[in-house]
Structure formats: C-alpha cells, structure tokens
Design a protein around this motif. Structure first.
Motif, mmCIF file in Angstrom:
data_model
loop_
_atom_site.group_PDB
_atom_site.id
_atom_site.type_symbol
_atom_site.label_atom_id
_atom_site.label_comp_id
_atom_site.label_asym_id
_atom_site.label_seq_id
_atom_site.Cartn_x
_atom_site.Cartn_y
_atom_site.Cartn_z
ATOM 1 N N PRO A 3 39.511 45.761 44.064
ATOM 2 C CA PRO A 3 40.880 45.593 43.554
ATOM 3 C C PRO A 3 41.760 46.772 43.960
ATOM 4 O O PRO A 3 41.307 47.904 44.091
ATOM 5 C CB PRO A 3 40.700 45.525 42.046
ATOM 6 C CG PRO A 3 39.362 46.099 41.777
ATOM 7 C CD PRO A 3 38.543 45.919 43.023
ATOM 8 N N GLN A 7 47.246 47.115 41.145
ATOM 9 C CA GLN A 7 47.077 45.982 40.251
ATOM 10 C C GLN A 7 45.931 46.261 39.293
ATOM 11 O O GLN A 7 44.889 46.779 39.703
ATOM 12 C CB GLN A 7 46.750 44.719 41.049
ATOM 13 C CG GLN A 7 47.882 44.244 41.924
ATOM 14 C CD GLN A 7 47.479 43.023 42.716
ATOM 15 O OE1 GLN A 7 46.297 42.704 42.826
ATOM 16 N NE2 GLN A 7 48.466 42.341 43.278
ATOM 17 N N PRO A 8 46.108 45.940 38.019
ATOM 18 C CA PRO A 8 45.013 46.163 37.069
ATOM 19 C C PRO A 8 43.856 45.223 37.344
ATOM 20 O O PRO A 8 44.023 44.137 37.904
ATOM 21 C CB PRO A 8 45.653 45.881 35.714
ATOM 22 C CG PRO A 8 46.826 45.027 36.016
ATOM 23 C CD PRO A 8 47.296 45.402 37.388
ATOM 24 N N TYR A 10 42.012 43.684 35.103
ATOM 25 C CA TYR A 10 42.060 42.563 34.190
ATOM 26 C C TYR A 10 43.523 42.196 33.952
ATOM 27 O O TYR A 10 44.370 43.067 33.823
ATOM 28 C CB TYR A 10 41.393 42.921 32.866
ATOM 29 C CG TYR A 10 39.966 43.380 33.045
ATOM 30 C CD1 TYR A 10 38.971 42.456 33.336
ATOM 31 C CD2 TYR A 10 39.616 44.717 32.951
ATOM 32 C CE1 TYR A 10 37.661 42.859 33.515
ATOM 33 C CE2 TYR A 10 38.315 45.126 33.128
ATOM 34 C CZ TYR A 10 37.341 44.195 33.406
ATOM 35 O OH TYR A 10 36.054 44.588 33.583
ATOM 36 N N PRO A 11 43.818 40.928 33.868
ATOM 37 C CA PRO A 11 45.218 40.548 33.622
ATOM 38 C C PRO A 11 45.650 41.004 32.227
ATOM 39 O O PRO A 11 44.884 40.942 31.268
ATOM 40 C CB PRO A 11 45.210 39.025 33.733
ATOM 41 C CG PRO A 11 43.792 38.630 33.537
ATOM 42 C CD PRO A 11 42.953 39.791 34.002
ATOM 43 N N SER A 12 46.843 41.502 32.156
ATOM 44 C CA SER A 12 47.334 41.983 30.858
ATOM 45 C C SER A 12 47.690 40.790 29.978
ATOM 46 O O SER A 12 48.168 39.765 30.454
ATOM 47 C CB SER A 12 48.553 42.877 31.054
ATOM 48 O OG SER A 12 49.588 42.132 31.665
ATOM 49 N N ARG A 13 47.462 40.953 28.709
ATOM 50 C CA ARG A 13 47.807 39.892 27.760
ATOM 51 C C ARG A 13 49.291 39.977 27.452
ATOM 52 O O ARG A 13 49.836 41.052 27.281
ATOM 53 C CB ARG A 13 47.026 40.058 26.460
ATOM 54 C CG ARG A 13 45.587 39.719 26.597
ATOM 55 C CD ARG A 13 44.947 39.746 25.243
ATOM 56 N NE ARG A 13 43.621 39.169 25.302
ATOM 57 C CZ ARG A 13 42.839 39.071 24.271
ATOM 58 N NH1 ARG A 13 43.223 39.509 23.096
ATOM 59 N NH2 ARG A 13 41.651 38.527 24.384
ATOM 60 N N ARG A 14 49.898 38.832 27.348
ATOM 61 C CA ARG A 14 51.317 38.798 27.009
ATOM 62 C C ARG A 14 51.451 38.852 25.496
ATOM 63 O O ARG A 14 50.766 38.142 24.780
ATOM 64 C CB ARG A 14 51.951 37.529 27.540
ATOM 65 C CG ARG A 14 51.882 37.466 29.059
ATOM 66 C CD ARG A 14 52.661 36.317 29.545
ATOM 67 N NE ARG A 14 54.069 36.695 29.439
ATOM 68 C CZ ARG A 14 55.046 36.087 30.079
ATOM 69 N NH1 ARG A 14 54.793 35.060 30.823
ATOM 70 N NH2 ARG A 14 56.281 36.482 29.952
#
Length: 60
Positions: A3, A7-8, A10-14
């Motif tokens: 990665p 870019q992180p 893990y996708p960030s939570r909204r």
C-alpha cells in the motif's frame, strides 16, 4: 504491491452526523417541558372581594 504511504491501509469509517439525534433530543425536551408547564397548578382559590355591609347600617 504494497500500500502507498499516502493511502491508509484500512478504509476510514464515515462518522454519522449528530444533527438528527440531537434535534430529536431537543424536541423531546421541549415537549416534556410544555407538558410539565401544563400540569402546574397556578389557580388562585376564590376569595370574596365584597365586604359585609349588613351590620354597617346606621341605627335609627
């Protein structure tokens, strides 16, 4: 492919907007306060304003 550092991993939570629940709580508090005001006993007991004048007549 590893990665990217931009870019992180893990996708960030909204985050959910808090305006909805806060608005519901405020409306419930207002309705509860209005119900409380409607149950307060504010009536004053009736009292006589006129004075008894039957004994105040001059004696003849």
């Amino acid at each position: 492919m590893p990665p990217s550092r931009l870019q992180p991993m893990y996708p960030s939570r909204r985050r959910r907007p808090m305006a909805g629940p806060v608005l519901v709580v405020v409306l419930l508090l207002i309705v509860g306060f209005l119900i409380y005001l409607s149950t307060i006993d504010t009536e004053v007991p009736a009292s006589r304003i006129e004075q008894d004048v039957t004994n105040a007549l001059p004696a003849r």
